[in-house]
Each structure stands twice: as C-alpha cells, then as structure tokens.
Design an enzyme around this catalytic site. Structure first.
Site, mmCIF file in Angstrom:
data_model
loop_
_atom_site.group_PDB
_atom_site.id
_atom_site.type_symbol
_atom_site.label_atom_id
_atom_site.label_comp_id
_atom_site.label_asym_id
_atom_site.label_seq_id
_atom_site.Cartn_x
_atom_site.Cartn_y
_atom_site.Cartn_z
ATOM 1 N N TYR A 86 0.838 -1.208 0.000
ATOM 2 C CA TYR A 86 0.000 0.000 0.000
ATOM 3 C C TYR A 86 0.870 1.255 0.000
ATOM 4 O O TYR A 86 0.729 2.132 -0.854
ATOM 5 C CB TYR A 86 -0.947 0.009 1.199
ATOM 6 C CG TYR A 86 -1.545 1.362 1.469
ATOM 7 C CD1 TYR A 86 -2.375 1.977 0.528
ATOM 8 C CD2 TYR A 86 -1.260 2.053 2.648
ATOM 9 C CE1 TYR A 86 -2.905 3.235 0.772
ATOM 10 C CE2 TYR A 86 -1.802 3.309 2.895
ATOM 11 C CZ TYR A 86 -2.615 3.898 1.952
ATOM 12 O OH TYR A 86 -3.137 5.148 2.189
ATOM 13 N N LYS B 152 1.540 4.127 -3.111
ATOM 14 C CA LYS B 152 1.351 5.569 -2.980
ATOM 15 C C LYS B 152 2.646 6.333 -3.292
ATOM 16 O O LYS B 152 2.631 7.394 -3.910
ATOM 17 C CB LYS B 152 0.857 5.906 -1.575
ATOM 18 C CG LYS B 152 -0.563 5.490 -1.289
ATOM 19 C CD LYS B 152 -1.565 6.435 -1.940
ATOM 20 C CE LYS B 152 -2.960 6.219 -1.411
ATOM 21 N NZ LYS B 152 -3.911 7.261 -1.823
#
Length: 319
Positions: free
Chosen positions: A139, A143
């Site tokens: 995750y 990003k």
C-alpha cells in the site's frame, strides 16, 4: 471564484468530506467512484455522481474542469500484503490512466491523497517531507510510486500538483464519517466497543518505548484535512509537485485514545493486550511546517476529545 472539480473516490470517507467542503465553498463538483469501497449515500447533495472507474476517467473529463482531486485508491495495509497485485493495478495503474486522461483533456492541476505510509519506519520524529521514504507495505509503496509518477508528470508536462501525506485521519463532518468494511482504524473500533458491538479492543503491544508502552499516533480531524485540500488547489503551481505532511504535530497513545473514548461516551471499554503487529512503528508524528508555510494551513480541531465526540455522533447516527 468558483471552480469545477472532479473528485475521484468521492464516495469514500475523506473524498466525501472534501467534496462537501468544495460544494460549501461554491464550487461545482463531480464525484467519480466505482463504489467498491465507497457508499452512494456518502456523495454529498449538490454533487454530480458518476459511477465508474478511474481508468475510464477520459469518458467524463474535459477541459471545462479546473482540477482533479484524487482519492480513488485501495488503502488496507494488511490486504495489500496479501494481495499486492490488487494495489499495484488499481493505485498505480489506475492513476497512470487518470494522468493520461488529464493530459489529453488539458486539465493541469491535481491534488493527490497520499499517506504517511510512504515513510515506513521513521528515522526522525516528527517526520518531515525530506526524511527517507521506505514503505513497509505494498500500500505505502503504491502511494510512493504515484508520488514519483506525479513528479515526472509535473516536470515533463507542466502539471501543477500537491501530494498531501496524511497521518491518522479521524472524526466526522456532517453525515460523512468512517465506515470501512472491514473497519481497521483505532477510533471507530474503540467506539464499536463503547456501542456494545464489539466485546473488547485489542491493544497490539504494550512494551513499546513510549510513555505508556503503546503506539503513539498523530490524529487529524477530517474537516481540517479537507481544508488543506482546498488550500492545495490554490497552491498548485504549473511544473511543480509539492509534497506536504498533514498532522497536528503531537501524538496520542493507543491507551490515551481508549481513555478519551471512555470519557466522551461514558461507556466502559474493555481492552485486551495482544502481541505486536509487524511493521507498527512505536511513534508516528508529523511535522506540518511545510503545509503551514506553503498552503497557509493551520488545523483548528486538534483536541482529541473533540475528534472523538464528532466520530461518536456519527457512530450513533448509524446505530
């Protein structure tokens, strides 16, 4: 002066609050969301709604839009470890398609929902934007990859962009609040215990090098967060990718949050100590000096009890 904005992921928690703030400021808003994690009823009244995927943004995006505010991402750390391909495909691949659509439509301003997870285990406290980025989950890595993409887009094609790296967002605004499925954030989980929907709250580790042995996090009210996005629209400069941390600059431990919930709700909150979770740093606190200097942002809702009070009101509305 009013503007016209596309809000991707605007049926989710943060996206819906930002969309509401834009409408209240007199702007025209279109929400694009595939409802995989968002809720149709979360889209604020007054916003146009398009049910669709960010990969298809070119179908709706045209030069009449002044900017895009991009929240459409999967954000569960644990799931990203189990299904990294899902996060690379949506968070990175989807954003690549969105950037292409913006380029083709000549929409040259972007505000991106980034995260403190890009830093991983912090080297310094409080964390600044110049500290090393070493995400510990797919995750966070997805990003960070998008942040790198945006930098390239700004340099090569003149995009004016601001990435806002959130720390722990909490609280509620009007009818918009946290309702993740499954829920993974501490404050709504503790409130579920206060409601009797959960027997106890698990405290993952009580032997950290912190004052009470539990992890310390920087909590920011979702309405303060939304304010920063509107300021970022004004600060976005062609050819520049500005990165700003968003936090209050102080931290509260897990046990301090639990005790604050007890005080606000008047309900007992049993706790059970469990083992540490992998990848949980002892302390994550932001330096928001860049946001203050470049955006003119000053959070005004930093009181933990106030944040919990708003979240509790939303939890009770939902039953």
């Amino acid at each position: 002066m009013s503007g016209k904005y596309l809000v991707t992921g605007g049926a989710g928690y943060v996206g819906s609050v930002v969309a509401q703030h834009l409408i209240e400021a007199g702007h025209e808003v279109t929400v694009l969301d595939n409802l995989s994690t968002g809720f149709r009823e979360g889209v604020p009244a007054g916003a146009a709604f398009v049910e669709g995927d960010i990969r298809d943004a070119a179908k709706w995006l045209d030069s009449s839009y002044d900017a895009v505010l991009h929240f459409a991402a999967f954000s569960q750390v644990g799931e990203s470890v189990a299904k990294p391909e899902k996060y690379w495909d949506n968070n990175v691949g989807g954003t690549m398609a969105l950037l292409a659509a913006m380029r083709d439509a000549d929409v040259r301003k972007l505000v991106f929902s980034s995260t403190a997870a890009t830093y991983g285990e912090p080297v310094n406290t409080p964390i600044t934007e110049t500290d090393p980025t070493a995400p510990t989950s797919p995750y966070g890595a997805s990003k960070l990859a998008v942040d790198h993409m945006i930098t390239g887009e700004a340099t090569a094609h003149g995009l004016g962009a601001v990435s806002l790296r959130y720390f722990n967002v909490a609280g509620a605004y009007g009818s918009c609040g946290e309702r993740h499925d499954p829920e993974s954030h501490l404050i709504p989980l503790v409130l579920q215990v206060a409601q009797g929907r959960r027997e106890a709250i698990s405290v993952f580790g009580d032997d950290y090098p912190t004052p009470d042995g539990t992890c310390v996090r920087d909590y920011i009210h979702v309405a303060d967060l939304a304010d920063a996005h509107l300021l970022a629209l004004d600060a976005a400069t062609p050819g520049e990718h500005l990165i700003c941390n968003l936090g209050n600059g102080n931290g509260f431990s897990v046990r301090e949050v639990i005790e604050a919930v007890r005080q606000v709700t008047g309900h007992p909150v049993p706790e059970v100590v469990a083992g540490r979770r992998g990848g949980d740093p002892a302390t994550l606190v932001a330096s928001a000096a860049t946001a203050r200097e470049r955006l003119g942002w000053n959070p005004t809702r930093a009181d933990l009890a106030g944040i919990i009070t708003d979240a509790w009101a939303f939890a009770q509305q939902r039953g």
